[in-house]
Design an enzyme around this catalytic site. Structure first.
Site, PDB file in Angstrom:
ATOM      1  N   MET A 325      42.430  42.917  32.196  1.00 52.01           N
ATOM      2  CA  MET A 325      41.834  42.421  33.476  1.00 52.01           C
ATOM      3  C   MET A 325      42.725  42.581  34.800  1.00 52.01           C
ATOM      4  O   MET A 325      42.174  43.218  35.737  1.00 52.01           O
ATOM      5  CB  MET A 325      41.317  41.081  33.100  1.00 52.01           C
ATOM      6  CG  MET A 325      40.392  41.003  32.184  1.00 52.01           C
ATOM      7  SD  MET A 325      38.824  41.958  32.311  1.00 52.01           S
ATOM      8  CE  MET A 325      38.202  41.362  33.530  1.00 52.01           C
ATOM      9  N   ASP A 344      53.426  39.535  36.003  1.00 53.49           N
ATOM     10  CA  ASP A 344      53.798  39.464  34.532  1.00 53.49           C
ATOM     11  C   ASP A 344      54.856  38.870  34.211  1.00 53.49           C
ATOM     12  O   ASP A 344      55.881  38.611  35.234  1.00 53.49           O
ATOM     13  CB  ASP A 344      53.080  40.768  33.661  1.00 53.49           C
ATOM     14  CG  ASP A 344      52.388  40.407  32.813  1.00 53.49           C
ATOM     15  OD1 ASP A 344      52.943  39.474  31.810  1.00 53.49           O
ATOM     16  OD2 ASP A 344      51.390  40.885  32.391  1.00 53.49           O
ATOM     17  N   VAL A 401      45.204  35.502  32.932  1.00 56.30           N
ATOM     18  CA  VAL A 401      45.565  35.199  31.360  1.00 56.30           C
ATOM     19  C   VAL A 401      44.776  35.018  30.373  1.00 56.30           C
ATOM     20  O   VAL A 401      43.677  34.891  30.851  1.00 56.30           O
ATOM     21  CB  VAL A 401      46.940  34.216  31.648  1.00 56.30           C
ATOM     22  CG1 VAL A 401      47.977  34.667  32.813  1.00 56.30           C
ATOM     23  CG2 VAL A 401      46.412  33.072  31.957  1.00 56.30           C
ATOM     24  N   GLU A 403      42.417  33.400  27.766  1.00 59.36           N
ATOM     25  CA  GLU A 403      41.580  32.277  27.741  1.00 59.36           C
ATOM     26  C   GLU A 403      42.180  30.888  26.972  1.00 59.36           C
ATOM     27  O   GLU A 403      41.634  30.732  25.833  1.00 59.36           O
ATOM     28  CB  GLU A 403      40.322  32.549  27.020  1.00 59.36           C
ATOM     29  CG  GLU A 403      39.481  33.466  28.029  1.00 59.36           C
ATOM     30  CD  GLU A 403      38.852  32.830  29.077  1.00 59.36           C
ATOM     31  OE1 GLU A 403      37.732  32.210  29.147  1.00 59.36           O
ATOM     32  OE2 GLU A 403      39.407  32.961  30.194  1.00 59.36           O
ATOM     33  N   LYS A 408      46.679  28.557  31.279  1.00 55.86           N
ATOM     34  CA  LYS A 408      46.184  28.622  32.684  1.00 55.86           C
ATOM     35  C   LYS A 408      46.631  27.565  33.451  1.00 55.86           C
ATOM     36  O   LYS A 408      46.821  27.848  34.573  1.00 55.86           O
ATOM     37  CB  LYS A 408      44.539  28.741  32.530  1.00 55.86           C
ATOM     38  CG  LYS A 408      44.003  30.160  32.000  1.00 55.86           C
ATOM     39  CD  LYS A 408      42.439  30.055  31.825  1.00 55.86           C
ATOM     40  CE  LYS A 408      41.854  31.394  31.323  1.00 55.86           C
ATOM     41  NZ  LYS A 408      41.920  32.616  32.618  1.00 55.86           N
ATOM     42  N   SER A 430      36.096  33.728  31.606  1.00 55.26           N
ATOM     43  CA  SER A 430      34.888  34.073  31.335  1.00 55.26           C
ATOM     44  C   SER A 430      33.741  32.904  30.524  1.00 55.26           C
ATOM     45  O   SER A 430      32.775  33.104  30.271  1.00 55.26           O
ATOM     46  CB  SER A 430      34.772  35.191  30.124  1.00 55.26           C
ATOM     47  OG  SER A 430      35.504  34.846  29.124  1.00 55.26           O
ATOM     48  N   HIS A 451      34.993  35.453  37.885  1.00 58.97           N
ATOM     49  CA  HIS A 451      34.660  36.129  36.572  1.00 58.97           C
ATOM     50  C   HIS A 451      34.575  37.701  36.779  1.00 58.97           C
ATOM     51  O   HIS A 451      33.340  37.907  37.253  1.00 58.97           O
ATOM     52  CB  HIS A 451      33.700  35.430  35.669  1.00 58.97           C
ATOM     53  CG  HIS A 451      33.525  36.106  34.501  1.00 58.97           C
ATOM     54  ND1 HIS A 451      32.222  35.975  33.857  1.00 58.97           N
ATOM     55  CD2 HIS A 451      34.126  36.833  33.706  1.00 58.97           C
ATOM     56  CE1 HIS A 451      32.389  36.707  32.665  1.00 58.97           C
ATOM     57  NE2 HIS A 451      33.456  37.240  32.664  1.00 58.97           N
TER      58      HIS A 451
END
Length: 711
Positions: A325, A344, A401, A403, A408, A430, A451
């Site tokens: 993503m 990252d 990152v 879910e 997060k 999401s 999203h």
């Protein structure tokens, strides 16, 4: 003439400059009155040597007035047919003037605009990317009804015309010249009308259209020729596979195009009008026009954006997480000219994320769609890094990152402080509630859900999610960013799964429920496609992966939520079993509901039959189809009822662009409008009685049905 400026020069050439009220020139009552007046004057004009048709707008001509088309209803066919024939009669008068007529195309000439141009003896186009030509009516469930099919077939032949007619392609100037759709390009706007006049002076007798010349033969022959008969048969097979019989427009376009080669010109025009008259009355056309034009314009125009807040642009964007993503977000943002910091945990991972953009850009250069300078400039905007301090000065940071709430939260705490004053922190989640994720933020009013959909470079939608503390200013900035990168943005309120993931999950769940009920998996998949979904629900779950579904379930359980708001626990439980008992985590984990043999077609995993299939189960085909479709529609209604969706437009546009709702429905809420609210409620109640309360008609549906309202 207020709509057309009529100017005759000393050489006897009249320039008609279209300048209708409103932002564009359109084929409406104002146009028809102006064209009738102009033709009457031209036919009597003494010393007339030629005519140039151009535009005072940034576009040449926008085409038919969709308000008029939307207003046409069954019972008005005769009046509609007569109106279209009158417009065509004006085109015939134009192309039978005893002098050359040139279209000087300064901007987009689509649909009726290109049909007007085809009625001229020559088409000269300004060589700019925005000056596209084409006949995109099929994408709205219609066909070109102003002579577009007939003239294009007569001009370039049936075989060459079909791709433009069946795909509704918008063609840029150089490609249009190569294809024979236009005759000449000019590089500067000020040279456009002079070039048209110069051609008229050099060709004073070139006023007869090819199809009006005695003995004219359509290039390539008629549809009865062996070669073209094979072409048409192949086209019919492709259409059947692509539309699955759910969209009548492409079939009608093909039929009219074939007939045009077998009839005289004016008879072919009447056949074309009959085709448009039929299509404009269909529910499919009404649905598509309503959603993909009117509601799309409403959404893109900021219908859900807070009013009174100045528009903004992102100058520097930070992305945390350079995986699938994050790398896609970096690409689309850099393509929009935004400076991107792609961060990252390691520099190597961040560089790998940047390589995604490099590969896409290199492919575009290789295909001639992009020049090397643009590629280099775009790549220079993306800075890969492992150092969080490089995010300093970002207007917007998007974390992309996994879910996981703890992860997060950690990212938010580590990077939020690098934002500029008033900067926005966005989570690409999401499913996870924004209010929960915002608990780690120092400024929750500046925290919002953004999203994206995968693959980011291809999917046109962004779902913006407002938490309970998200400010209007933050929402406005997130919306403006979405438009800056060329995405359509719907705005929803906060709940587990939001709108798109929550609703899409019901499609996957109902597919699994059908399987658990004993229905043959192949039947489930085929009927999912027959409804109009892109792929069957079991195949979709394999792509998303059962492994991911299991991890999401674990995350939700850790939050104290046993299953999604939409009650998709059957699918979640089966995914867990697939992973823990059988090691079937999905396509990219060695297989899921399907096996994926190397070099062969995917096939249903045989053990599914042993686990679930019941030979004595035979559900009605209509019930299976409606279970797969109605389940999603009912969930969408619930989202509107609960205030998750802020508007019907967001629901319709979001369901088509984000969930894959069949285009013929016009989106899940629009589908109910043409199905009939009372009829839908009755059918939903039938399904609820047979298969469970998840199909019970929502209160909002019942209230609107009783009041005679629509969504």
């Amino acid at each position: 003439m207020s709509a057309f400026n009529y100017d005759k020069d000393d050489d006897g050439i009249v320039t008609l400059t279209m300048n209708m009220s409103g932002t564009v020139n359109a084929m409406n009552a104002e146009y028809r009155a102006a064209m009738i007046e102009a033709l009457a004057r031209l036919e009597k004009e003494p010393g007339l040597k030629g005519v140039v048709i151009t535009s005072a707008k940034s576009t040449f001509f926008a085409g038919g007035d969709l308000n008029e088309l939307r207003a046409a209803v069954p019972g008005t066919e005769a009046a509609f047919f007569a109106g279209v024939q009158e417009t065509k009669a004006q085109f015939r008068r134009l192309e039978k003037l005893p002098v050359p007529v040139v279209a000087a195309i300064n901007g987009a000439a689509l649909g009726g605009g290109f049909e007007l141009a085809l009625g001229c003896n020559r088409r000269i186009v300004l060589n700019r990317p925005s000056a596209v030509v084409g006949l995109p009516e099929v994408t709205l469930g219609l066909l070109p009804g102003g002579g577009g099919i007939v003239r294009l077939v007569y001009l370039i032949g049936l075989e060459k015309a079909l791709p433009y007619l069946l795909e509704g392609t918008r063609v840029k100037p150089e490609a249009a010249l190569k294809a024979g759709l236009v005759d000449e390009l000019v590089q500067e706007l000020e040279d456009l009308v002079p070039a048209a006049k110069a051609w008229i002076k050099a060709n004073p007798t070139a006023h007869e259209q090819p199809w009006d010349r005695k003995g004219y033969q359509i290039p390539g022959g008629t549809a009865l020729s062996r070669r073209l008969a094979q072409v048409c048969t192949g086209a019919m097979a492709v259409l059947a596979k692509k539309t699955r019989g759910l969209l009548p427009a492409p079939d009608r376009v093909l039929a009219v195009a074939q007939e045009a080669t077998l009839l005289d010109f004016d008879t072919a025009l009447r056949v074309e009008t009959r085709g448009l008259t039929h299509l404009v009355m269909t529910p499919q056309a009404k649905n598509i026009i309503n959603t993909m034009f009117f509601q799309m314009n409403e959404v893109n125009g900021g219908g859900s954006r807070p009013k009174g807040i100045e528009k903004s642009k992102v100058r520097k964007l930070g992305i945390v997480g350079a995986g699938m993503m994050g790398q896609g977000i970096a690409y689309v943002s850099a393509m929009a000219g935004i400076e991107v910091v792609l961060r990252d945990v390691t520099l190597e991972a961040a560089q790998k994320g940047k390589a995604y953009s490099e590969n896409l850009l290199a492919a575009a250069v290789a295909k001639g769609r992009l020049d090397a300078a643009k590629m280099d400039a775009t790549l220079a905007l993306i800075k890969p890094t492992a150092d969080a301090a490089d995010l300093k000065g970002c207007d917007l940071i998007v974390e992309a990152v996994f879910e996981n709430v703890d992860l997060k939260h950690e990212v938010t705490r580590e990077t939020e402080s690098f934002l500029v004053e008033g900067g926005v922190f966005g989570s690409n989640t999401s499913t996870l509630p924004i209010a929960l994720l915002a608990k780690a933020a120092q400024r929750p009013e500046n925290f919002i859900g953004i999203h994206f959909f995968s693959p980011v470079d291809k999917m046109p939608l962004i779902e913006i999610i407002c938490g309970d503390k998200t400010s209007d200013a933050t929402l406005a900035k997130a919306f403006d960013y979405a438009r800056q990168i060329g995405k359509t943005a719907i705005v929803v309120n906060d709940v587990l799964g939001f709108f798109t993931s929550r609703t899409f999950g019901t499609y996957l769940d109902e597919g699994v429920r059908l399987m658990v009920d004993g229905v043959d998996p192949v039947v489930i998949e085929n009927l999912g496609r027959q409804v109009g979904m892109p792929v069957g629900p079991l195949a979709v779950q394999d792509e998303i992966s059962q492994q991911l579904a299991f991890k999401v379930k674990q995350t939700h359980e850790a939050l104290g939520v046993l299953h999604s708001v939409a009650d998709t626990h059957v699918s979640s439980d089966v995914c867990e079993r697939m992973v823990t008992e059988f090691g079937r985590g999905g396509r990219y984990h060695g297989g899921g509901y399907y096996d994926y043999p190397e070099g062969g077609e995917k096939k249903i995993w045989p053990k599914l039959y042993e686990l679930f299939h019941k030979k004595d189960v035979s559900l009605p085909e209509a019930d299976i189809k409606d279970r797969l479709l109605f389940r999603q529609v009912i969930e969408t209604i619930k989202c509107l009822q609960e205030g998750v969706l802020r508007s019907a437009a967001d629901g319709n546009v979001g369901s088509i662009l984000g969930i894959g709702a069949p285009v013929w429905t016009g989106g899940f809420l629009q589908f109910v409008n043409t199905y009939g609210l009372e009829r839908f409620a009755t059918r939903a109640a039938e399904l609820a009685g047979r298969y469970g309360e998840r199909f019970a008609p929502p209160d909002l549906l019942l209230r609107k049905a009783e009041a005679g309202e629509s969504f």
